[in-house]
Design a protein around this motif. Structure first.
Motif, short mmCIF file in Angstrom:
data_model
loop_
_atom_site.label_atom_id
_atom_site.label_comp_id
_atom_site.label_asym_id
_atom_site.label_seq_id
_atom_site.Cartn_x
_atom_site.Cartn_y
_atom_site.Cartn_z
N GLU A 194 -10.90 -2.30 -6.58
CA GLU A 194 -9.88 -1.99 -5.15
C GLU A 194 -10.72 -0.91 -4.25
OE1 GLU A 194 -5.89 -3.81 -7.01
OE2 GLU A 194 -6.29 -2.10 -7.31
N LEU A 195 -9.95 -1.20 -3.14
CA LEU A 195 -10.75 0.37 -2.01
C LEU A 195 -9.57 1.27 -1.86
CD1 LEU A 195 -12.24 -2.44 0.43
CD2 LEU A 195 -13.18 -0.88 -1.41
N LEU A 196 -9.65 2.31 -2.79
CA LEU A 196 -8.79 3.19 -2.56
C LEU A 196 -8.78 3.97 -3.87
CD1 LEU A 196 -4.78 2.17 -4.36
CD2 LEU A 196 -7.17 1.35 -5.02
N GLU A 197 -7.93 5.83 -3.71
CA GLU A 197 -7.87 6.22 -4.71
C GLU A 197 -6.66 6.38 -4.77
OE1 GLU A 197 -10.38 9.66 -2.91
OE2 GLU A 197 -12.19 8.62 -2.83
N SER A 198 -6.02 7.49 -5.78
CA SER A 198 -4.81 7.48 -6.12
C SER A 198 -4.23 8.93 -6.52
CB SER A 198 -3.84 6.32 -7.20
OG SER A 198 -5.21 6.30 -8.44
N PHE A 199 -3.11 9.32 -7.02
CA PHE A 199 -3.53 10.55 -7.69
C PHE A 199 -1.43 10.18 -8.03
CE2 PHE A 199 -1.21 14.35 -8.05
CZ PHE A 199 -1.63 15.76 -9.14
N ALA A 233 -18.07 -3.16 6.91
CA ALA A 233 -17.20 -4.56 6.44
C ALA A 233 -17.33 -4.08 4.41
CB ALA A 233 -17.28 -5.65 6.55
N PRO A 234 -16.32 -4.07 4.41
CA PRO A 234 -16.27 -4.19 2.67
C PRO A 234 -16.54 -5.29 1.83
CG PRO A 234 -13.62 -4.09 3.60
CD PRO A 234 -14.56 -4.25 4.95
N GLU A 235 -17.33 -5.76 0.75
CA GLU A 235 -17.55 -7.23 0.38
C GLU A 235 -17.21 -8.15 0.18
OE1 GLU A 235 -18.63 -5.82 -3.42
OE2 GLU A 235 -20.40 -4.10 -2.53
N PRO A 236 -16.51 -8.88 0.95
CA PRO A 236 -15.99 -10.36 -0.10
C PRO A 236 -15.33 -10.29 -0.61
CG PRO A 236 -18.58 -11.28 0.99
CD PRO A 236 -18.31 -9.38 1.18
N GLY A 237 -13.96 -10.98 -0.65
CA GLY A 237 -13.44 -10.42 -2.22
C GLY A 237 -12.96 -9.82 -2.02
N ARG A 238 -12.95 -7.80 -1.78
CA ARG A 238 -12.60 -6.35 -1.61
C ARG A 238 -11.17 -6.32 -1.35
NH1 ARG A 238 -16.85 -2.04 -3.40
NH2 ARG A 238 -14.66 -1.35 -4.69
N MET A 239 -10.55 -5.99 -1.81
CA MET A 239 -9.24 -5.48 -0.12
C MET A 239 -8.79 -3.95 -1.14
SD MET A 239 -6.54 -7.83 -0.89
CE MET A 239 -7.57 -9.00 -0.49
N ARG A 240 -7.57 -3.29 -0.33
CA ARG A 240 -7.02 -2.36 -0.93
C ARG A 240 -6.80 -2.13 -1.77
NH1 ARG A 240 -6.57 0.50 5.39
NH2 ARG A 240 -7.96 1.54 5.46
N LYS A 241 -5.83 -3.30 -1.50
CA LYS A 241 -4.90 -3.47 -2.97
C LYS A 241 -4.96 -4.89 -3.29
CE LYS A 241 -2.24 -1.53 -6.83
NZ LYS A 241 -2.95 -0.43 -7.50
N GLU A 242 -5.16 -5.69 -5.26
CA GLU A 242 -5.18 -6.59 -4.71
C GLU A 242 -3.74 -7.17 -4.71
OE1 GLU A 242 -7.26 -6.96 -7.83
OE2 GLU A 242 -9.23 -7.00 -7.15
N SER A 301 7.62 7.71 -12.24
CA SER A 301 6.26 8.58 -11.82
C SER A 301 6.13 8.15 -10.12
CB SER A 301 5.01 7.32 -12.36
OG SER A 301 5.13 6.09 -11.87
N LEU A 302 5.33 9.40 -9.75
CA LEU A 302 5.27 9.11 -7.96
C LEU A 302 3.45 8.99 -7.94
CD1 LEU A 302 5.69 9.57 -5.26
CD2 LEU A 302 5.51 11.67 -5.49
N THR A 303 3.09 7.74 -7.93
CA THR A 303 1.50 7.54 -7.09
C THR A 303 1.79 8.25 -5.31
OG1 THR A 303 1.27 6.20 -8.40
CG2 THR A 303 -0.13 6.07 -7.08
N ALA A 304 0.47 8.61 -5.09
CA ALA A 304 -0.03 8.79 -3.44
C ALA A 304 -1.25 7.83 -3.86
CB ALA A 304 -0.38 10.27 -3.58
N ASN A 305 -1.35 7.22 -3.02
CA ASN A 305 -2.40 6.15 -2.16
C ASN A 305 -2.85 6.15 -1.21
OD1 ASN A 305 -1.84 4.18 -4.88
ND2 ASN A 305 0.12 3.62 -3.65
#
Length: 345
Positions: free
Chosen positions: A109-114, A203-212, A191-195
Motif C-alpha cells: 500500500e502507498l502509505l506511511e503510518s505512525f 502513476a502507481p503500478e497497476p493494482g496498488r492503491m493507498r489503502k486496500e 490506539s491512534l494511527t496517523a496515516n
C-alpha cells in the motif's frame, strides 16, 4: 441527496440527523453546547443505531473536540513525516510488537503510518490484570520532536472522551443502560494511527492503491480526514463504491468486526478503502487520523442481551478481547506474507 430530522423538546427543537451525504448520515451529537435533554439524546441514539444497522458508517458534527487539538496534531504529524527516512526509522515498529507502535510503511500500500497505543503508557501495567501478555505493554515510541508527544496525548484524551460518548449512544440505541459498555473499557487498549499518503509524482503500478479494501477489526473507529484530497470509499449494499465526503469540522465514525460480533451481526462492519487520487490531485499528500477504541484486554465479548430473540442462538461464542485481536493479527500476518511473496516473485 439530503434530508433532516428534527427532535422537538417543548418549545425548542434541534436537527439530529442534519443531512445524508452520498448515503452517509451526518449526525449532530450536540456535545459542544448545552447538555441535551433525555429525549434529544434518545433521538440521537436512534439515528446512530440506524446508521450502524444500515451501513456501519456515519459522519458526526457537534463532537466537542477543540479545533486547537486537531490542528496541533496535524502540524506535528506533518513535521514528522517530512523528516528523513533515517529519522523516522529511529522509531520504527518492532517486529515483535503486536500493537504495531511506531513508524511503519505499507508493504504493497502507498502509505506511511505512525501509531501509539494506550497500553504503551508508563502506567498501563497498573491498570491491567496480571494475565495480560507482556508484549501488549511494550512502550510507545516517541520521535524527538518538541511538543509531538503532548499533541498526541491531548488528541487521544479528546478521542477517549468522544468514543466513550458514542459508546453510550450505542448502548441506548440497543435498549441498554447508557453505561452498559463502561466496564469493558476500564483499561482499554485503544490506539491512534496517523496515516500519511505521499503525493504521487507518477502513476502507481497497476493494482496498488493507498489503502486496500478492508474491514476494521475492533469496536469503534473515529477518523479525522483532511480536506485537501479525496480517497476514502465505502462498499455499499448496492455493490457500488461510494466516496466518503470530507465535511469540514467533522469526524467519520465506523464500527468494526468486534462490534458487529457483539450485536450478533445486527450491526454491520463495512468494507472500505482509500483509492489513489485523480491526476489533478496527485500532487497533494493526504493525512488521516484513525482512533481505534478497543476494549480492555481481558474484557469478554459475548452477544448483547437485546441483540438476540428468546429462541435465537448467538452466532459467535464469547471471546476475550486480547485473544480475538491476537487471532486477527495472525491471519493478517499470513495474508501479508503471501502477498509480499507474490509481489517479490
Amino acid at each position: 441527496m439530503s434530508s433532516s430530522r428534527e427532535c422537538a423538546t417543548g418549545d425548542e427543537s434541534r436537527t439530529v440527523a442534519v443531512a445524508v451525504s452520498r448515503g452517509l448520515p451526518v449526525i449532530d451529537l450536540a456535545l459542544d453546547g448545552e447538555p441535551s435533554s433525555d429525549r434529544d439524546r434518545a433521538e440521537t441514539a436512534r439515528a446512530v443505531g440506524d446508521a450502524c444497522t444500515e451501513i456501519g458508517f456515519l459522519v458526526v458534527t457537534g463532537h466537542g473536540v477543540p479545533s486547537r487539538v486537531i490542528n496541533e496534531l496535524r502540524r506535528q504529524t506533518g513535521d514528522f513525516f517530512r523528516r528523513s527516512d533515517e529519522f523516522k526509522q529511529s522509531v520504527a515498529v518492532e517486529p515483535g510488537d503486536p500493537l504495531m507502535r511506531g513508524f511503519g510503511r505499507g508493504r504493497t500500500e502507498l502509505l506511511e503510518s505512525f501509531t501509539v497505543n494506550r497500553l504503551g503508557a508508563p502506567d498501563a501495567a497498573k491498570r491491567c490484570s496480571s494475565d495480560v501478555d507482556e508484549q501488549l505493554l511494550l512502550p510507545n515510541k516517541w520521535p524527538d520532536i518538541a511538543g509531538f508527544r503532548q499533541a498526541y496525548t491531548e488528541y487521544c484524551a479528546a478521542m477517549e472522551g468522544l468514543a466513550g460518548e458514542i459508546m453510550r449512544l450505542f448502548a441506548v440505541s440497543l435498549g441498554l443502560p447508557g453505561g452498559w459498555f463502561d466496564a469493558a473499557f476500564g483499561s482499554h487498549m485503544s490506539s491512534l494511527t496517523a496515516n500519511y499518503y505521499p503525493r504521487q509524482g507518477a502513476a502507481p503500478e497497476p493494482g496498488r492503491m493507498r489503502k486496500e479494501a478492508h474491514r476494521d477489526w475492533g469496536t469503534l473507529t473515529v477518523l479525522y480526514q483532511d480536506e485537501t484530497s479525496r480517497g476514502l470509499q465505502v462498499y455499499g449494499r448496492d455493490g457500488q463504491w461510494a466516496d466518503v465526503p470530507a465535511v469540514p469540522g467533522t469526524f467519520v465514525i465506523n464500527i468494526g468486526d468486534l462490534m458487529a460480533r457483539w450485536t450478533n451481526d445486527r450491526w454491520v462492519s463495512t468494507v472500505h478503502r482509500v483509492v489513489n487520487p485523480p491526476a489533478g490531485l496527485a500532487h497533494s499528500a493526504r493525512y488521516s487520523f484513525a482512533y481505534f477504541y478497543q476494549p480492555s484486554p481481558g474484557a469478554v465479548v459475548s452477544c448483547i442481551p437485546t441483540c438476540r430473540d428468546a429462541d435465537e442462538t448467538s452466532k459467535f461464542p464469547p471471546t476475550r478481547a486480547d485473544a480475538y485481536f491476537a487471532a486477527k493479527r495472525r491471519r493478517e500476518y499470513i495474508k501479508e506474507s503471501l502477498v509480499a511473496r507474490r509481489v517479490a516473485g
